[in-house]
Design a protein around this motif. Sequence first.
Motif, PDB file in Angstrom:
ATOM      1  N   TYR A 138      17.881  51.987  22.404  1.00  0.00           N
ATOM      2  CA  TYR A 138      18.264  50.983  23.819  1.00  0.00           C
ATOM      3  C   TYR A 138      19.588  50.799  23.887  1.00  0.00           C
ATOM      4  O   TYR A 138      20.786  51.631  23.054  1.00  0.00           O
ATOM      5  CB  TYR A 138      17.966  49.559  22.780  1.00  0.00           C
ATOM      6  CG  TYR A 138      18.474  49.537  21.316  1.00  0.00           C
ATOM      7  CD1 TYR A 138      19.253  49.013  21.482  1.00  0.00           C
ATOM      8  CD2 TYR A 138      17.347  49.680  20.108  1.00  0.00           C
ATOM      9  CE1 TYR A 138      19.999  48.847  20.146  1.00  0.00           C
ATOM     10  CE2 TYR A 138      18.038  49.390  19.517  1.00  0.00           C
ATOM     11  CZ  TYR A 138      19.153  48.784  19.015  1.00  0.00           C
ATOM     12  OH  TYR A 138      19.410  48.654  17.508  1.00  0.00           O
ATOM     13  N   ASP A 139      20.191  49.778  24.940  1.00  0.00           N
ATOM     14  CA  ASP A 139      21.183  49.455  25.045  1.00  0.00           C
ATOM     15  C   ASP A 139      22.479  48.522  23.541  1.00  0.00           C
ATOM     16  O   ASP A 139      21.495  47.336  23.649  1.00  0.00           O
ATOM     17  CB  ASP A 139      22.260  49.511  26.070  1.00  0.00           C
ATOM     18  CG  ASP A 139      23.284  49.324  26.356  1.00  0.00           C
ATOM     19  OD1 ASP A 139      24.118  48.457  26.097  1.00  0.00           O
ATOM     20  OD2 ASP A 139      23.706  49.387  27.933  1.00  0.00           O
ATOM     21  N   VAL A 141      24.870  46.867  24.235  1.00  0.00           N
ATOM     22  CA  VAL A 141      25.204  45.596  24.572  1.00  0.00           C
ATOM     23  C   VAL A 141      23.984  44.869  24.970  1.00  0.00           C
ATOM     24  O   VAL A 141      24.308  43.088  25.009  1.00  0.00           O
ATOM     25  CB  VAL A 141      25.972  45.846  26.139  1.00  0.00           C
ATOM     26  CG1 VAL A 141      26.143  44.708  27.379  1.00  0.00           C
ATOM     27  CG2 VAL A 141      27.049  46.697  25.750  1.00  0.00           C
ATOM     28  N   THR A 142      22.763  45.235  24.947  1.00  0.00           N
ATOM     29  CA  THR A 142      21.742  44.554  26.314  1.00  0.00           C
ATOM     30  C   THR A 142      21.100  44.435  24.454  1.00  0.00           C
ATOM     31  O   THR A 142      21.105  42.440  24.826  1.00  0.00           O
ATOM     32  CB  THR A 142      20.711  45.164  26.266  1.00  0.00           C
ATOM     33  OG1 THR A 142      21.478  46.091  27.276  1.00  0.00           O
ATOM     34  CG2 THR A 142      19.367  45.367  26.822  1.00  0.00           C
ATOM     35  N   ARG A 143      21.980  44.750  23.775  1.00  0.00           N
ATOM     36  CA  ARG A 143      20.490  43.850  21.901  1.00  0.00           C
ATOM     37  C   ARG A 143      21.778  43.013  21.839  1.00  0.00           C
ATOM     38  O   ARG A 143      21.440  41.354  21.151  1.00  0.00           O
ATOM     39  CB  ARG A 143      20.959  44.623  21.334  1.00  0.00           C
ATOM     40  CG  ARG A 143      20.396  44.245  19.888  1.00  0.00           C
ATOM     41  CD  ARG A 143      20.266  44.858  19.211  1.00  0.00           C
ATOM     42  NE  ARG A 143      20.167  44.540  18.043  1.00  0.00           N
ATOM     43  CZ  ARG A 143      20.135  45.127  16.424  1.00  0.00           C
ATOM     44  NH1 ARG A 143      19.968  46.833  16.315  1.00  0.00           N
ATOM     45  NH2 ARG A 143      19.453  44.712  15.376  1.00  0.00           N
ATOM     46  N   ILE A 145      23.489  40.739  24.009  1.00  0.00           N
ATOM     47  CA  ILE A 145      23.396  39.154  24.705  1.00  0.00           C
ATOM     48  C   ILE A 145      21.872  38.836  24.337  1.00  0.00           C
ATOM     49  O   ILE A 145      21.940  37.403  24.232  1.00  0.00           O
ATOM     50  CB  ILE A 145      23.539  40.214  26.664  1.00  0.00           C
ATOM     51  CG1 ILE A 145      24.775  40.966  26.797  1.00  0.00           C
ATOM     52  CG2 ILE A 145      23.180  38.976  27.298  1.00  0.00           C
ATOM     53  CD1 ILE A 145      24.807  41.368  28.534  1.00  0.00           C
ATOM     54  N   PHE A 146      20.981  39.417  23.976  1.00  0.00           N
ATOM     55  CA  PHE A 146      19.763  38.975  23.520  1.00  0.00           C
ATOM     56  C   PHE A 146      20.118  37.683  21.970  1.00  0.00           C
ATOM     57  O   PHE A 146      19.422  37.029  22.030  1.00  0.00           O
ATOM     58  CB  PHE A 146      19.013  40.249  23.059  1.00  0.00           C
ATOM     59  CG  PHE A 146      18.141  39.434  22.259  1.00  0.00           C
ATOM     60  CD1 PHE A 146      16.876  39.028  23.308  1.00  0.00           C
ATOM     61  CD2 PHE A 146      17.744  40.051  21.503  1.00  0.00           C
ATOM     62  CE1 PHE A 146      15.574  38.697  22.230  1.00  0.00           C
ATOM     63  CE2 PHE A 146      16.586  39.341  20.393  1.00  0.00           C
ATOM     64  CZ  PHE A 146      15.443  38.667  20.943  1.00  0.00           C
ATOM     65  N   TYR A 191      31.808  41.148  27.923  1.00  0.00           N
ATOM     66  CA  TYR A 191      30.765  41.158  28.745  1.00  0.00           C
ATOM     67  C   TYR A 191      29.952  39.486  28.659  1.00  0.00           C
ATOM     68  O   TYR A 191      30.101  39.358  27.725  1.00  0.00           O
ATOM     69  CB  TYR A 191      29.372  41.920  28.728  1.00  0.00           C
ATOM     70  CG  TYR A 191      30.021  42.854  28.432  1.00  0.00           C
ATOM     71  CD1 TYR A 191      29.404  44.218  29.075  1.00  0.00           C
ATOM     72  CD2 TYR A 191      30.108  44.041  27.031  1.00  0.00           C
ATOM     73  CE1 TYR A 191      30.168  45.816  29.649  1.00  0.00           C
ATOM     74  CE2 TYR A 191      30.975  45.107  26.845  1.00  0.00           C
ATOM     75  CZ  TYR A 191      30.331  45.991  27.725  1.00  0.00           C
ATOM     76  OH  TYR A 191      30.832  47.120  27.673  1.00  0.00           O
TER      77      TYR A 191
END
Length: 355
Positions: A138-139, A141-143, A145-146, A191
Amino acid sequence: MAVIRKKPVTEDKMTVKSSILDAVEAAGSKARYDAQVKWILGNKPILAWILRDAAEELRGYDIDTITECIEGEPLISSLPVHPGKTNAERITGMNTENSIPGEGEITYDILFHVMVPGGSRIKLIVNVEAQKKFHTPYDLVTRGIFYCARMLSAQMNTEFRIPEYDDIKKVYSIWICMDTPQYAENTITRYEISEKKIVGNYTGRARYDLLSAVMICLGKADINSEEATLHGLLSTLLSERLKPEQKEEILSRKYRIPATAEMKEAINLMCNLSDLVEERGIEKGLKQGIEQGIEQGIEKGIEQGIEKGIEQGIEQGIKKGKLEMLLQLVREHVLSEMDAAKRLGMTEGEFKKLV
């Protein structure tokens, strides 16, 4: 609340080695190493260095001021990192587990509050994650933000109550990435939510700066440079090449961070765990090599063949043990593939074929 059992601290090397072996058998070398990394990063002076570069609200402040702004003691997900310690300098009062019905449970590595100095006394909620594996399914950065989103929603009925949404505190999820590709080395990227005017020029006030995910990617920072930088500090702390006494000297001289007794022990344990993996790899390789050499010699049915087989087996065993040790360190993200390849005298591409 976790129950912490006290036991006498000894400097006897054999006792320390024995306790390491027990811990490795109980939790595995990777789990134990991870726990030491989190414990070291969870010290206030280290967190202050991280915050100065990662949190926009704390830019320009000196390290001592930022250290004083960290409320209480940061809570670390693995409390039994130092069984028997009083944890007088560890965090209390917060919970690293975030469980919401129907949404599953996550555990933060390090979680704490910061009060930004000044008249407004802005409160930040900060999560720091030690991430060894950069390439994941997975990304990252996405984690990140989560994690920020979960820290925001978890504030309901603690930091704010509906409909008092203005009481929500800004959150940071800061990721220390260790095994980074060349294109990401020695970078810091933040981010966050930003305003974008689609139609017209709206000039009303809006509070949208509520979350930031920050990726701090380490690389080949020059730890011998006299310039004190965050990348240099983290590379020093997490280096597998520097001896414990070298790390302590650099921390004290360059970063003005005195190594406490607990921090010294944590640094020593990290080094000892790496040594333990190497010792076990060589021992395993030697055993397999000797057995293979004897077997080959018996098959030939010649005494000379047995002796030669043993000799070759020992040589091959040492090489195999070193290879297994390096492969394990790479899998556990203690070493990068490039560093492991150099130690074997091969290119990174050749080493990748072995992984």
